[in-house]
Scaffold this motif. Structure first.
Motif, PDB file in Angstrom:
ATOM      1  N   LYS A 173     -13.807   9.533  -2.107  1.00 44.68           N
ATOM      2  CA  LYS A 173     -13.211   8.199  -2.166  1.00 44.68           C
ATOM      3  C   LYS A 173     -11.883   8.166  -1.411  1.00 44.68           C
ATOM      4  N   GLU A 174     -11.085   9.214  -1.601  1.00 39.26           N
ATOM      5  CA  GLU A 174      -9.788   9.260  -0.940  1.00 39.26           C
ATOM      6  C   GLU A 174      -9.955   9.326   0.574  1.00 39.26           C
ATOM      7  N   LYS A 175     -10.957  10.079   1.015  1.00 37.82           N
ATOM      8  CA  LYS A 175     -11.208  10.186   2.444  1.00 37.82           C
ATOM      9  C   LYS A 175     -11.654   8.845   3.020  1.00 37.82           C
ATOM     10  N   GLU A 176     -12.503   8.144   2.269  1.00 39.23           N
ATOM     11  CA  GLU A 176     -12.958   6.825   2.709  1.00 39.23           C
ATOM     12  C   GLU A 176     -11.788   5.838   2.760  1.00 39.23           C
ATOM     13  N   LEU A 177     -10.904   5.941   1.752  1.00 36.52           N
ATOM     14  CA  LEU A 177      -9.730   5.062   1.741  1.00 36.52           C
ATOM     15  C   LEU A 177      -8.822   5.345   2.931  1.00 36.52           C
ATOM     16  N   THR A 178      -8.630   6.630   3.228  1.00 36.63           N
ATOM     17  CA  THR A 178      -7.793   7.007   4.365  1.00 36.63           C
ATOM     18  C   THR A 178      -8.383   6.483   5.667  1.00 36.63           C
ATOM     19  N   SER A 179      -9.704   6.640   5.802  1.00 37.33           N
ATOM     20  CA  SER A 179     -10.383   6.170   7.004  1.00 37.33           C
ATOM     21  C   SER A 179     -10.262   4.652   7.132  1.00 37.33           C
ATOM     22  N   ARG A 180     -10.457   3.954   5.997  1.00 36.09           N
ATOM     23  CA  ARG A 180     -10.370   2.496   6.023  1.00 36.09           C
ATOM     24  C   ARG A 180      -8.945   2.048   6.325  1.00 36.09           C
ATOM     25  N   TYR A 181      -7.962   2.743   5.738  1.00 36.52           N
ATOM     26  CA  TYR A 181      -6.560   2.398   5.985  1.00 36.52           C
ATOM     27  C   TYR A 181      -6.209   2.578   7.457  1.00 36.52           C
ATOM     28  N   ASP A 182      -6.674   3.682   8.062  1.00 39.37           N
ATOM     29  CA  ASP A 182      -6.410   3.926   9.486  1.00 39.37           C
ATOM     30  C   ASP A 182      -7.017   2.827  10.354  1.00 39.37           C
ATOM     31  N   GLN A 183      -8.216   2.377   9.977  1.00 36.13           N
ATOM     32  CA  GLN A 183      -8.854   1.294  10.732  1.00 36.13           C
ATOM     33  C   GLN A 183      -8.043   0.003  10.630  1.00 36.13           C
ATOM     34  N   LEU A 184      -7.556  -0.283   9.413  1.00 32.65           N
ATOM     35  CA  LEU A 184      -6.755  -1.483   9.219  1.00 32.65           C
ATOM     36  C   LEU A 184      -5.464  -1.419  10.028  1.00 32.65           C
ATOM     37  N   LYS A 185      -4.846  -0.236  10.064  1.00 27.76           N
ATOM     38  CA  LYS A 185      -3.603  -0.072  10.809  1.00 27.76           C
ATOM     39  C   LYS A 185      -3.832  -0.339  12.294  1.00 27.76           C
ATOM     40  N   ASP A 186      -4.961   0.200  12.816  1.00 29.82           N
ATOM     41  CA  ASP A 186      -5.295  -0.039  14.222  1.00 29.82           C
ATOM     42  C   ASP A 186      -5.543  -1.522  14.469  1.00 29.82           C
ATOM     43  N   LYS A 187      -6.216  -2.149  13.511  1.00 29.04           N
ATOM     44  CA  LYS A 187      -6.532  -3.571  13.649  1.00 29.04           C
ATOM     45  C   LYS A 187      -5.270  -4.415  13.754  1.00 29.04           C
ATOM     46  N   ASN A 241      -4.347 -17.092  -7.673  1.00 33.69           N
ATOM     47  CA  ASN A 241      -3.917 -16.113  -8.667  1.00 33.69           C
ATOM     48  C   ASN A 241      -4.230 -14.709  -8.184  1.00 33.69           C
ATOM     49  N   ARG A 242      -3.802 -13.707  -8.944  1.00 32.94           N
ATOM     50  CA  ARG A 242      -3.967 -12.312  -8.545  1.00 32.94           C
ATOM     51  C   ARG A 242      -5.435 -11.907  -8.494  1.00 32.94           C
ATOM     52  N   GLN A 243      -6.263 -12.488  -9.382  1.00 34.94           N
ATOM     53  CA  GLN A 243      -7.683 -12.111  -9.399  1.00 34.94           C
ATOM     54  C   GLN A 243      -8.376 -12.530  -8.096  1.00 34.94           C
ATOM     55  N   VAL A 244      -8.117 -13.774  -7.684  1.00 29.01           N
ATOM     56  CA  VAL A 244      -8.698 -14.266  -6.431  1.00 29.01           C
ATOM     57  C   VAL A 244      -8.169 -13.459  -5.251  1.00 29.01           C
ATOM     58  N   PHE A 245      -6.862 -13.210  -5.256  1.00 29.60           N
ATOM     59  CA  PHE A 245      -6.241 -12.440  -4.180  1.00 29.60           C
ATOM     60  C   PHE A 245      -6.845 -11.044  -4.073  1.00 29.60           C
ATOM     61  N   THR A 246      -6.955 -10.360  -5.212  1.00 24.18           N
ATOM     62  CA  THR A 246      -7.487  -8.989  -5.215  1.00 24.18           C
ATOM     63  C   THR A 246      -8.923  -8.954  -4.710  1.00 24.18           C
ATOM     64  N   ARG A 247      -9.728  -9.927  -5.169  1.00 27.26           N
ATOM     65  CA  ARG A 247     -11.130  -9.962  -4.742  1.00 27.26           C
ATOM     66  C   ARG A 247     -11.244 -10.195  -3.242  1.00 27.26           C
ATOM     67  N   HIS A 248     -10.465 -11.131  -2.720  1.00 23.74           N
ATOM     68  CA  HIS A 248     -10.521 -11.441  -1.292  1.00 23.74           C
ATOM     69  C   HIS A 248      -9.939 -10.301  -0.452  1.00 23.74           C
ATOM     70  N   PHE A 249      -8.898  -9.676  -0.938  1.00 21.38           N
ATOM     71  CA  PHE A 249      -8.306  -8.547  -0.217  1.00 21.38           C
ATOM     72  C   PHE A 249      -9.331  -7.422  -0.068  1.00 21.38           C
ATOM     73  N   ARG A 250     -10.060  -7.158  -1.145  1.00 23.74           N
ATOM     74  CA  ARG A 250     -11.073  -6.097  -1.097  1.00 23.74           C
ATOM     75  C   ARG A 250     -12.211  -6.461  -0.152  1.00 23.74           C
ATOM     76  N   GLU A 251     -12.618  -7.745  -0.161  1.00 28.44           N
ATOM     77  CA  GLU A 251     -13.704  -8.203   0.723  1.00 28.44           C
ATOM     78  C   GLU A 251     -13.319  -8.047   2.191  1.00 28.44           C
ATOM     79  N   ILE A 252     -12.081  -8.452   2.525  1.00 25.41           N
ATOM     80  CA  ILE A 252     -11.659  -8.452   3.934  1.00 25.41           C
ATOM     81  C   ILE A 252     -11.279  -7.061   4.407  1.00 25.41           C
ATOM     82  N   ASN A 253     -10.546  -6.316   3.571  1.00 25.10           N
ATOM     83  CA  ASN A 253      -9.980  -5.033   4.006  1.00 25.10           C
ATOM     84  C   ASN A 253     -10.748  -3.805   3.532  1.00 25.10           C
ATOM     85  N   GLY A 254     -11.713  -4.008   2.630  1.00 25.07           N
ATOM     86  CA  GLY A 254     -12.513  -2.874   2.183  1.00 25.07           C
ATOM     87  C   GLY A 254     -11.806  -1.963   1.193  1.00 25.07           C
ATOM     88  N   MET A 255     -10.693  -2.387   0.652  1.00 27.16           N
ATOM     89  CA  MET A 255      -9.962  -1.612  -0.347  1.00 27.16           C
ATOM     90  C   MET A 255      -9.087  -2.565  -1.156  1.00 27.16           C
TER      91      MET A 255
END
Length: 581
Positions: free
Chosen positions: A402-416, A551-565
């Motif tokens: 999971k941590e490796k996937e998060l790191t990979s996803r974070y790196d992709q977001l940073k590049d984006k 609200n935070r629930q909507v924000f968290t759900r949408h953040f996960r959908e768009i950014n994958g984390m």
């Protein structure tokens, strides 16, 4: 007695209300695949069964096929139509029923070999029919599936036959307008399919002649907009072959607009492939990849692939190699291997021409190498050891993974978000290349205004481009941060109307208004957290408030959908990175 009389009158009145004509009017008010119509369709079928009217029963099942929203249900009603047709002992009805089932296999299930089986049954029952329209309709569909499977010589004979029939009959006088339109559509589709056969047989002069005939006859798109798009697509491909890239782009973009609107995704995949190819050859790799990714999306959604669009994956693999993105390279390599397996199965006559045996061996080798480079083999090995260590080892493995996937996803977001402005402007307006020899879409659009530009129901190209430009301003001013903003309000802000804005967002940005809005908001707040570390200390509620979410629930759900984390994982990974600097 009076009450009984009233009841009888009411019963007869209801029977009258439920006449076939009135029931047809009720379900005809619904669009295709809308299950709400089935209430009235089932009443129609029930009435026909009660009256032992096989023709009406069959007609009812055909309506059920039209309004059912899954391929499985369509197929079930197709079988019911065949049973009813056999009971009627009418060969024409049996032929139509088998034809209908074949069409379901062809268009809805994409099983072309099964479609061919049903079409051949339909052909057998129609051979001695006096209904020439039915016979030619069956012949046309036989040609369609044979052309798809690569039997272009046989298919061309079918299309020559049907083109002659429809052309002769559409010239008859005193035809009902609907009958005339059917004949015209049959003729136009026949010569278009025939042109595709000639293209694959490398008879380019014959192909070009048919494309020109089609475009000449379609000086307006009022009645045959889909056929118009097909010929525009054919003209674009012809011009690419002749090296006229700028002219080809004009025709392909026009076809793209109509096919998007009509949701003809099979043809749209081909147009997107050639648009991607054009931009690639013009040195516009970023623009090219956008269209090629759309091809992949259609392939995934509809399990549709042809040898013609297969090369999309070769371009995407090369792009991933250029970008040094091993993950994408592995994904597109897998997609190409899947595509080849479908082509080998569906296109036995063509599979050897694309050297699948060599390609499969090479691609499989590349896949193994990529897996090794990405440590997938190591992960699998550790996983097998973890089984021996029991549950604790499994938990550790999952955590690392999971941590490796998060790191990979974070790196992709940073590049984006290194170039956030470009990423947030998800509009199809190419930048000025500064080179007259390269494609300049804006110039082409501004300079082109012909009678073939759009259908009546579509906004003009100029209006579409104006809306796109105004949306860029809307994004630059951060107006999307306003809470509870609705589509009509945004339309008013950019000087448009609800219908036009909705069309541009749906058909030109390939998204919906809610998706468009939440993507802008999440991209904005993500960029803020990357740019300024103070936002990493904000509470989730505050971040939601900043980007206009409820609200935070909507924000968290949408953040996960768009950014994958989740936002918390993103903030943690960002803090880790900053601590190491």
């Amino acid at each position: 007695m009076l009450i009984l009389a009233l009841f009888v009158n009411l019963f007869h009145s209801q029977e009258q209300e439920n006449s076939y004509k009135k029931l047809s009017a009720l379900f005809n008010s619904y669009p295709e695949n809308d299950e709400r119509a089935m209430v009235y369709v089932n009443m129609y079928i029930g009435k026909a069964k009660k009256e032992h009217d096989f023709n009406k029963v069959i007609a009812g099942y055909e309506e059920a096929i039209y309004y059912s929203n899954t391929a499985e249900r369509k197929l079930r009603y197709g079988d019911s139509a065949i049973v009813a047709a056999v009971k009627s002992t009418d060969n024409d009805q049996i032929s139509r029923a088998y034809l209908g089932k074949g069409i379901i296999y062809y268009y809805n299930i994409r099983n072309h070999k099964k479609a061919l089986e049903e079409y051949l049954k339909a052909f057998g029952y129609s051979k001695n029919s006096n209904d020439e329209y039915l016979k030619n309709k069956v012949t046309y569909h036989l040609g369609m599936v044979k052309e798809y499977l690569g039997y272009h010589g046989e298919a061309s004979e079918h299309f020559i036959e049907t083109a002659n029939f429809f052309e002769k009959n559409m010239a008859l006088k005193n035809l009902h307008i609907n009958t005339k339109l059917n004949y015209e559509s049959g003729y136009l589709n026949s010569i278009y399919r025939l042109s595709k056969c000639y293209l694959n047989m490398k008879l380019y002069a014959k192909e070009d002649s048919l494309i020109d005939i089609g475009l000449k006859k379609l000086d307006t798109t009022d009645q045959h907009s889909l056929e118009y798009a097909y010929f525009q697509k054919g003209k674009g491909i012809q011009l690419i072959r002749e090296g006229q890239s700028a002219e080809a782009l004009k025709h392909l973009r026009l076809a793209q607009d109509i096919l998007n609107h009509k949701q003809d995704f099979a043809s749209l995949a081909t147009v997107n492939f050639y648009l991607g190819k054009l931009y690639w050859e013009a040195g516009r790799r970023g623009e090219s990849v956008k269209y090629l990714i759309k091809v992949d999306s259609i392939v995934n959604k509809f399990q549709y692939i042809t040898p013609e669009i297969r090369a999309s994956y070769e371009y995407l693999i090369n792009d991933a190699k250029y970008s040094r993105n091993a993950e994408k390279q592995l994904y597109y390599t897998n997609q190409l291997l899947k595509a080849d397996s479908i082509i080998i199965n569906d296109f036995p006559k063509l599979s050897s021409k694309i050297k699948n045996e060599y390609d499969t061996e090479r691609l499989t080798s590349d896949k193994k190498k990529l897996m090794k480079e990405n440590h997938i083999g190591t992960i699998l090995y550790l996983c097998s050891i973890a089984i021996g260590f029991g549950f604790i080892g499994y938990i550790i493995y999952q955590s690392i993974k999971k941590e490796k996937e998060l790191t990979s996803r974070y790196d992709q977001l940073k590049d984006k978000f290194q170039n956030y402005k470009e990423q947030s402007e998800k509009l199809n307006i190419p930048e000025d290349s500064g080179n007259e020899d390269k494609l300049n879409v804006e110039e082409l659009i501004d300079d082109q205004q012909t009678e073939q530009e759009s259908t009546k129901e579509l906004p003009s190209t100029e209006r579409i481009e104006e809306v796109k430009r105004n949306l860029v301003v809307f994004q630059e001013k951060k107006q999307f941060l306003k809470k509870n903003i609705k589509l009509p309000e945004v339309a008013s802000m950019i000087g448009s109307n609800r219908t036009t804005l909705s069309y541009v967002i749906n058909d030109h940005l390939d998204t919906t208004f809610p998706e468009y809005l939440k993507t802008l908001r999440i991209n904005y707040i993500t960029n803020m957290m990357l740019e300024d570390k103070k936002y990493l200390n904000y509470k989730i509620d505050s971040l939601a408030e900043m980007c206009g979410m409820l609200n935070r629930q909507v924000f968290t759900r949408h953040f996960r959908e768009i950014n994958g984390m989740s936002p918390k994982d993103f903030m943690r990974k960002r803090n880790q990175e900053l601590d190491q600097q």
